[in-house]
Design an enzyme around this catalytic site. Structure first.
Site, short mmCIF file in Angstrom:
data_model
loop_
_atom_site.label_atom_id
_atom_site.label_comp_id
_atom_site.label_asym_id
_atom_site.label_seq_id
_atom_site.Cartn_x
_atom_site.Cartn_y
_atom_site.Cartn_z
N ASP A 120 0.87 -1.17 0.00
CA ASP A 120 0.00 0.00 0.00
C ASP A 120 0.91 1.23 0.00
O ASP A 120 2.08 1.14 0.40
CB ASP A 120 -0.88 -0.04 1.26
CG ASP A 120 -1.66 1.24 1.46
OD1 ASP A 120 -2.36 1.65 0.52
OD2 ASP A 120 -1.57 1.82 2.55
N ASP A 177 0.08 5.16 0.88
CA ASP A 177 -0.03 6.12 1.98
C ASP A 177 -0.10 5.40 3.32
O ASP A 177 -1.02 4.62 3.57
CB ASP A 177 -1.28 6.99 1.80
CG ASP A 177 -1.24 7.80 0.52
OD1 ASP A 177 -0.70 8.91 0.54
OD2 ASP A 177 -1.75 7.29 -0.50
#
Length: 219
Positions: free
Chosen positions: A12, A14
């Protein structure tokens, strides 16, 4: 804990791969200043940054999708963010060494994020990792965003691997939900934002890593 047969690592963006909250938070606080509201501290915003514009607008103005002013605020927020999307954002400490170790093992790595392509690609360029990623799947690369598994399945397809060959690393409950639905292994990024998902030890992850380097023992 070692997972046999892993052939790729997906991250992922952020709150897992990069600490982007300072720049996201700057955009939010500019909007708050326009309304004569006090700035929110960065730690408050980190708790919501994994949820992107939706989470930050809720934190900053108490509004959710469907509220009367939400879309106007979202558009303004994204415009401000795009102007300065990598001023203070940084790859998390320990991630560069992890990437080096992954590549030294001859494994590809990639990014799977709900962030739109128009923000993801320039951010990765500014962070200096865009040419190293074997795949980048954004929030608008498929018809569905996480927790739907479509983006993770697309990443496996781009790598010509089975989902079961991949480890996904994330900092939000929707990340593990997407990984499980896709049939991937999952490690929780204990160093990340861990915003709306609560305690990652309750997510049913294959592992919870306090630091990026701990993931090496799984490969």
């Amino acid at each position: 804990m070692q997972l046999k047969g892993l052939r790729a690592v997906l991250f992922d963006l952020d709150g897992t791969f990069a600490d982007t909250a300072p720049d996201l938070g700057r955009a939010l606080n500019r909007m708050r200043a326009d309304k004569n509201l006090a700035p929110l501290p960065i730690e408050t915003m980190r708790a919501h940054a994994s949820s992107g514009a939706r989470g930050l607008i809720k934190a900053g103005f108490g509004l959710a999708p469907g509220s009367a002013d939400y879309e106007a605020l979202r558009s303004r927020f994204l415009a401000l963010y795009e102007e300065n999307l990598c001023v203070d954002s940084r790859v998390f400490e320990g991630v560069p060494a992890l990437l080096d170790a992954i590549e030294a093992r001859g494994l590809p790595w990639g990014i799977v994020t709900n962030k739109a392509q128009r923000y993801t690609e320039p951010l990765l360029r500014e962070l200096g990792v865009d040419r190293r990623a074997a795949c980048v799947v954004c929030g608008d690369s498929t018809p569905h965003v996480k927790p739907h598994p479509a983006s993770l399945l697309r990443a496996a397809e781009l790598l010509s691997l089975r989902p079961a060959d991949c480890l996904y690393v994330g900092d939000d409950l929707r990340d593990v939900q997407a990984a499980r639905a896709a049939g991937m292994h999952f490690a929780a990024a204990g160093w990340g934002y861990l915003g709306e998902g609560g305690d990652p030890n309750t997510w049913g992850a294959d592992a919870v890593a306090a630091r990026p380097g701990e993931l090496l023992s799984m490969l």
